[in-house]
Design an enzyme around this catalytic site. Structure first.
Site, PDB file in Angstrom:
ATOM      1  N   ARG A 162      21.520  10.621  -1.061  1.00 40.56           N
ATOM      2  CA  ARG A 162      21.681   9.167  -1.102  1.00 40.56           C
ATOM      3  C   ARG A 162      21.630   8.651  -2.542  1.00 40.56           C
ATOM      4  NH1 ARG A 162      16.976   7.409   2.735  1.00 40.56           N
ATOM      5  NH2 ARG A 162      17.889   5.322   2.495  1.00 40.56           N
ATOM      6  N   ILE A 195      13.717  15.522   6.697  1.00 45.45           N
ATOM      7  CA  ILE A 195      14.870  14.697   6.404  1.00 45.45           C
ATOM      8  C   ILE A 195      14.483  13.261   6.748  1.00 45.45           C
ATOM      9  CG2 ILE A 195      16.649  16.468   6.669  1.00 45.45           C
ATOM     10  CD1 ILE A 195      17.133  15.550   9.494  1.00 45.45           C
ATOM     11  N   ASP A 196      15.195  12.308   6.184  1.00 50.10           N
ATOM     12  CA  ASP A 196      14.860  10.908   6.386  1.00 50.10           C
ATOM     13  C   ASP A 196      14.957  10.510   7.853  1.00 50.10           C
ATOM     14  OD1 ASP A 196      14.721  10.800   3.618  1.00 50.10           O
ATOM     15  OD2 ASP A 196      16.786  10.078   3.414  1.00 50.10           O
ATOM     16  N   ALA A 197      14.246   9.450   8.206  1.00 53.26           N
ATOM     17  CA  ALA A 197      14.292   8.946   9.577  1.00 53.26           C
ATOM     18  C   ALA A 197      15.716   8.581   9.993  1.00 53.26           C
ATOM     19  CB  ALA A 197      13.383   7.727   9.723  1.00 53.26           C
TER      20      ALA A 197
END
Length: 296
Positions: A231, A130-132
């Site tokens: 997103r 998953i994204d930072a």
């Protein structure tokens, strides 16, 4: 590194975007046949294919850190095969150019001496990412057999992953399905976009949990798992994720990260066949922003 996209792209362009090499350094490395694909030197015009293994000069490898670091990880569950961890905000999942240390992998190496190696040298144990700036649950494999089982479940879409997001604007529908292909943004290759060019099918399901004056709290279930899928899809329908630093072009409320949280995860245990399900609450970085909208 392993090239994971179905999109074909020139290797020199890809390495310029994904590493810290300058164009001149890349030119020299190609001329000296120091850049390999599947253990063979290639020209800079080589078109990468999914699964290609890229080997870079030792200089690049040395920059990355596999040092075990005590990051006080929040382990939700652990046994001899799997770890379920609650990733905090601002933590990158694995070392990569630009993010050399203090990643989830560094913390996992400190926590456990047993991690799968299927994902490559710099991604021990990492089955998915998953994204930072996204918080929440990740499943980690402690051995290769468990890794292959969990990866297959992801590929066959039998895992259960549920996210909570706060998005800009008021969504009128109670539920919605977004079916729009995602690929590299043709104007900015570091971003993803809804496009028909070299794209993959992407399906997102959403359900409204609560409406505010200027935002909506939603539950999101992924049918596919594309890079930045939630997103990109939310921005595509005009409801970008609140505090997203990349998509939506909205003013950031603070620097704590986007309001996107991997709240639930479910999978079949690779050894026992048992159905596993885990859930965590929203982090403070999310609830702090949420309270601002609740007061409006």
């Amino acid at each position: 590194m392993i090239y994971e996209s179905d999109e074909q792209i020139r290797i020199d362009i890809y390495l310029k975007e994904e590493t810290e090499y300058t164009r001149s350094k890349l030119e020299s490395a190609f001329k000296e046949e120091k850049i390999l694909v599947n253990e063979k030197p290639v020209k800079k015009s080589y078109l990468l294919k999914k699964g290609d293994q890229i080997t870079l000069p030792v200089l690049e490898e040395k920059a990355l850190s596999l040092e075990p670091i005590d990051l006080n990880l929040e382990i939700i569950y652990e046994d001899e095969d799997v770890i379920v961890v609650n990733k905090p905000n601002k933590m990158v999942v694995h070392p990569a150019p630009g993010n050399y240390t203090n990643t989830l992998v560094n913390g996992l190496l400190y926590h456990s001496k047993s991690l799968s190696q299927v994902g490559g040298e710099f991604r021990p144990g990492i089955v998915h990412r998953i994204d930072a700036d996204t918080t929440g649950l990740l499943m980690v494999a402690k051995n290769d057999k468990a890794h292959l089982s969990l990866a297959k479940q992801l590929e066959e879409k039998t895992t259960k992953r549920k996210y909570i997001a706060l998005v800009w604007g008021v969504i009128k529908e109670d539920t919605a399905l977004i079916d729009a292909p995602i690929g590299r943004d043709t104007k900015d290759r570091k971003k993803m976009a809804v496009t028909d060019i070299n794209a993959k099918k992407a399906i997102t399901h959403l359900r409204v949990l609560k409406r505010f004056k200027n935002a909506t709290l939603i539950e999101v279930v992924l049918e596919t798992g594309r890079t930045h899928q939630i997103r990109v899809h939310m921005n595509y329908i005009g409801h970008p994720v609140v505090n997203d630093p990349v998509y939506g072009k909205r003013k950031l409320i603070d620097d704590t990260g986007q309001c996107l949280h991997a709240k639930e995860i479910g999978f079949i245990h690779p050894r026992t066949g048992e159905e596993m399900h885990f859930e965590v609450e929203l982090p403070s970085c999310f609830t702090t922003i949420l309270r601002q909208f609740e007061k409006e």
